[in-house]
Design a protein around this motif. Structure first.
Motif, PDB file in Angstrom:
ATOM      1  N   ASP A  45       0.834  -1.210   0.000  1.00 48.10           N
ATOM      2  CA  ASP A  45       0.000   0.000   0.000  1.00 48.10           C
ATOM      3  C   ASP A  45       0.860   1.248   0.000  1.00 48.10           C
ATOM      4  O   ASP A  45       0.571   2.222  -0.706  1.00 48.10           O
ATOM      5  CB  ASP A  45      -0.929   0.006   1.221  1.00 48.10           C
ATOM      6  CG  ASP A  45      -2.057  -0.996   1.106  1.00 48.10           C
ATOM      7  OD1 ASP A  45      -2.353  -1.425  -0.029  1.00 48.10           O
ATOM      8  OD2 ASP A  45      -2.636  -1.348   2.150  1.00 48.10           O
ATOM      9  N   LEU A  48       2.269   1.753  -3.488  1.00 48.31           N
ATOM     10  CA  LEU A  48       1.246   2.241  -4.416  1.00 48.31           C
ATOM     11  C   LEU A  48       0.937   3.713  -4.167  1.00 48.31           C
ATOM     12  O   LEU A  48       0.760   4.492  -5.115  1.00 48.31           O
ATOM     13  CB  LEU A  48      -0.020   1.395  -4.299  1.00 48.31           C
ATOM     14  CG  LEU A  48       0.082  -0.026  -4.869  1.00 48.31           C
ATOM     15  CD1 LEU A  48      -1.186  -0.816  -4.567  1.00 48.31           C
ATOM     16  CD2 LEU A  48       0.331   0.004  -6.364  1.00 48.31           C
ATOM     17  N   ASN A  49       0.863   4.108  -2.897  1.00 43.56           N
ATOM     18  CA  ASN A  49       0.631   5.524  -2.586  1.00 43.56           C
ATOM     19  C   ASN A  49       1.780   6.397  -3.057  1.00 43.56           C
ATOM     20  O   ASN A  49       1.568   7.502  -3.565  1.00 43.56           O
ATOM     21  CB  ASN A  49       0.394   5.707  -1.088  1.00 43.56           C
ATOM     22  CG  ASN A  49      -0.936   5.148  -0.639  1.00 43.56           C
ATOM     23  OD1 ASN A  49      -1.868   5.040  -1.428  1.00 43.56           O
ATOM     24  ND2 ASN A  49      -1.022   4.794   0.639  1.00 43.56           N
ATOM     25  N   LYS A  51       3.733   5.744  -5.566  1.00 47.51           N
ATOM     26  CA  LYS A  51       3.655   5.803  -7.024  1.00 47.51           C
ATOM     27  C   LYS A  51       2.614   6.825  -7.468  1.00 47.51           C
ATOM     28  O   LYS A  51       2.856   7.605  -8.387  1.00 47.51           O
ATOM     29  CB  LYS A  51       3.319   4.446  -7.613  1.00 47.51           C
ATOM     30  CG  LYS A  51       3.320   4.444  -9.131  1.00 47.51           C
ATOM     31  CD  LYS A  51       2.838   3.146  -9.703  1.00 47.51           C
ATOM     32  CE  LYS A  51       2.789   3.137 -11.202  1.00 47.51           C
ATOM     33  NZ  LYS A  51       2.234   4.269 -11.859  1.00 47.51           N
ATOM     34  N   LYS A  52       1.464   6.870  -6.799  1.00 43.19           N
ATOM     35  CA  LYS A  52       0.433   7.853  -7.143  1.00 43.19           C
ATOM     36  C   LYS A  52       0.954   9.272  -6.927  1.00 43.19           C
ATOM     37  O   LYS A  52       0.750  10.147  -7.755  1.00 43.19           O
ATOM     38  CB  LYS A  52      -0.821   7.636  -6.298  1.00 43.19           C
ATOM     39  CG  LYS A  52      -1.639   6.448  -6.707  1.00 43.19           C
ATOM     40  CD  LYS A  52      -2.855   6.297  -5.797  1.00 43.19           C
ATOM     41  CE  LYS A  52      -3.603   5.021  -6.090  1.00 43.19           C
ATOM     42  NZ  LYS A  52      -4.728   4.822  -5.169  1.00 43.19           N
ATOM     43  N   ARG A  53       1.632   9.486  -5.800  1.00 42.69           N
ATOM     44  CA  ARG A  53       2.175  10.802  -5.487  1.00 42.69           C
ATOM     45  C   ARG A  53       3.224  11.219  -6.519  1.00 42.69           C
ATOM     46  O   ARG A  53       3.230  12.355  -7.009  1.00 42.69           O
ATOM     47  CB  ARG A  53       2.776  10.800  -4.089  1.00 42.69           C
ATOM     48  CG  ARG A  53       3.338  12.131  -3.636  1.00 42.69           C
ATOM     49  CD  ARG A  53       3.993  12.046  -2.272  1.00 42.69           C
ATOM     50  NE  ARG A  53       4.957  10.972  -2.127  1.00 42.69           N
ATOM     51  CZ  ARG A  53       6.218  11.007  -2.579  1.00 42.69           C
ATOM     52  NH1 ARG A  53       6.659  12.061  -3.206  1.00 42.69           N
ATOM     53  NH2 ARG A  53       7.027   9.989  -2.391  1.00 42.69           N
ATOM     54  N   ASP A  55       3.460  10.122  -9.607  1.00 39.73           N
ATOM     55  CA  ASP A  55       2.787  10.381 -10.882  1.00 39.73           C
ATOM     56  C   ASP A  55       2.166  11.765 -10.907  1.00 39.73           C
ATOM     57  O   ASP A  55       2.245  12.470 -11.926  1.00 39.73           O
ATOM     58  CB  ASP A  55       1.711   9.320 -11.150  1.00 39.73           C
ATOM     59  CG  ASP A  55       2.293   7.966 -11.526  1.00 39.73           C
ATOM     60  OD1 ASP A  55       3.485   7.912 -11.890  1.00 39.73           O
ATOM     61  OD2 ASP A  55       1.554   6.962 -11.451  1.00 39.73           O
ATOM     62  N   LEU A  56       1.555  12.195  -9.797  1.00 38.15           N
ATOM     63  CA  LEU A  56       0.975  13.537  -9.731  1.00 38.15           C
ATOM     64  C   LEU A  56       2.060  14.610  -9.842  1.00 38.15           C
ATOM     65  O   LEU A  56       1.892  15.610 -10.545  1.00 38.15           O
ATOM     66  CB  LEU A  56       0.186  13.715  -8.437  1.00 38.15           C
ATOM     67  CG  LEU A  56      -1.125  12.937  -8.333  1.00 38.15           C
ATOM     68  CD1 LEU A  56      -1.714  13.080  -6.929  1.00 38.15           C
ATOM     69  CD2 LEU A  56      -2.113  13.413  -9.375  1.00 38.15           C
TER      70      LEU A  56
END
Length: 148
Positions: A45, A48-49, A51-53, A55-56
């Motif tokens: 988790d 994944l978090n 990676k999202k950060r 990407d943003l």
């Protein structure tokens, strides 16, 4: 005799599986100790978090880059200097024209004319490589061509 071979094969197989299990267990505990998480689910988790950060942030950087590239067309990118003698045989090439243009040949011409009375400075606005309000002299056109 066959029983001994079968038991030896099973024992060897158990040794290989035990080695792999201990190696996997060591890797798992090493991963847990480095991340400070107790479960592999928490680690995944967290990844994944992250990676999202990331990407943003990457999208924001791309957006800023495109804005800066768009604005950079307005910066002075081309500079040309032509020295000349405005009075023919009298004097040297002490006068010069300086062209300061952006990527679309818009900008400014600064003409420095040296005379016996002193220095005179004239400016002309340039749009698309041509004089906007005033006709360009031969030297000014050469300065524009040199800056390209």
């Amino acid at each position: 005799m066959q029983n001994y071979i079968l038991i030896s094969a099973v024992f060897l197989w158990l040794l290989v599986l035990s080695y792999l299990l201990f190696k996997l267990r060591k890797h798992y505990f090493n991963l847990i100790s480095r991340t400070g998480k107790n479960k592999i689910d928490d680690i995944l988790d967290s990844l994944l978090n992250d990676k999202k950060r990331i990407d943003l942030e990457l999208e924001e950087v791309k957006k800023n880059l495109h804005e800066n590239i768009g604005r950079s067309n307005l910066f002075i990118r081309k500079v040309g200097v032509i020295r000349y003698n405005p009075f023919g045989r009298v004097g040297n090439d002490q006068s010069f024209v300086l062209s300061l243009l952006d990527s679309e040949n818009n900008g400014l011409l600064v003409n420095f004319i040296y005379t016996s009375d002193g220095l005179r400075v004239y400016t002309k606005k340039v749009v698309n490589g041509k004089g906007n309000e005033y006709q360009l002299s031969e030297e000014e056109e050469k300065a524009i061509k040199e800056s390209a």
